[in-house]
Enzyme design. Sequence first.
Site, PDB file in Angstrom:
ATOM      1  N   LYS A 116      33.925  14.098   1.497  1.00  0.00           N
ATOM      2  CA  LYS A 116      34.022  15.002   2.634  1.00  0.00           C
ATOM      3  C   LYS A 116      32.618  15.411   3.060  1.00  0.00           C
ATOM      4  CE  LYS A 116      36.393  19.313   3.893  1.00  0.00           C
ATOM      5  NZ  LYS A 116      37.199  20.449   3.361  1.00  0.00           N
ATOM      6  N   HIS A 118      31.821  17.810   5.305  1.00  0.00           N
ATOM      7  CA  HIS A 118      31.735  19.157   5.857  1.00  0.00           C
ATOM      8  C   HIS A 118      32.365  20.138   4.866  1.00  0.00           C
ATOM      9  CE1 HIS A 118      35.679  17.582   6.998  1.00  0.00           C
ATOM     10  NE2 HIS A 118      36.103  18.837   6.983  1.00  0.00           N
TER      11      HIS A 118
END
Length: 236
Positions: A116, A118
């Site tokens: 991921k 963010h």
Amino acid sequence: MVVESAQGSGAAAGQDTLAQEFVRFSVDSGVLRFGEFKTKAGRLSPYFFNAGLFDDGAKLGKLAEFYAKRLLASGIEFDMIFGPAYKGIPLAAAVAIELARLGRNVPFAYNRKEAKDHGEGGTLVGALLQGRVLIVDDVMSAGTAARESIAIIRAAGATPHAVALALDRQEKATENGQDVNHSAVQYVRQQLGLQVCAIAKLADLLQYLKARGDGALAADHARVLAYRERYGVDEG
């Protein structure tokens, strides 16, 4: 905490009561099916176990109960649970909930297949990986998923300690397309040094079919036994 033995007082000699209950539950749930199924190794198997079909709250909760009972009875010590993506994610969460219900509260974590970029970022979700880690998965075919989980756990500074499975197929693994004289479970135990705990084994499935040996189940027993004789491993 007192944990009941998997062997019931009324069980036949050599019968693992918990395993027999689990096999029956898996068959009744449509998770364990009989017919002709192609495995990852290219074999034609007379049975197929698809844990993804434990697909509602009641079935997943019952599955977690089987895992928790087997783990507590095994005596395996661990500090937290890790569920490898993707099937291991709901398994790890459900087993952690059931263990807590039984008085053994442990943290759990799982991984993403893709990092991921963010928010918190990274590939790990849940509790910090630390201490002795128990990997929870459904079945083990070649040990590849276990090796990947071990690498993730070690990279985080924790210790891969044990693996909990729903079903041990007790059959030869393959390497470079060739059969070898050990199973994936034996490889993980002997070469990777992890303890392995399974709710049931192929031997338990054969015992279940033999005990109900009439009609279609008698034919299924014969086919599964022939498969075991051809691809089974020596556990002596």
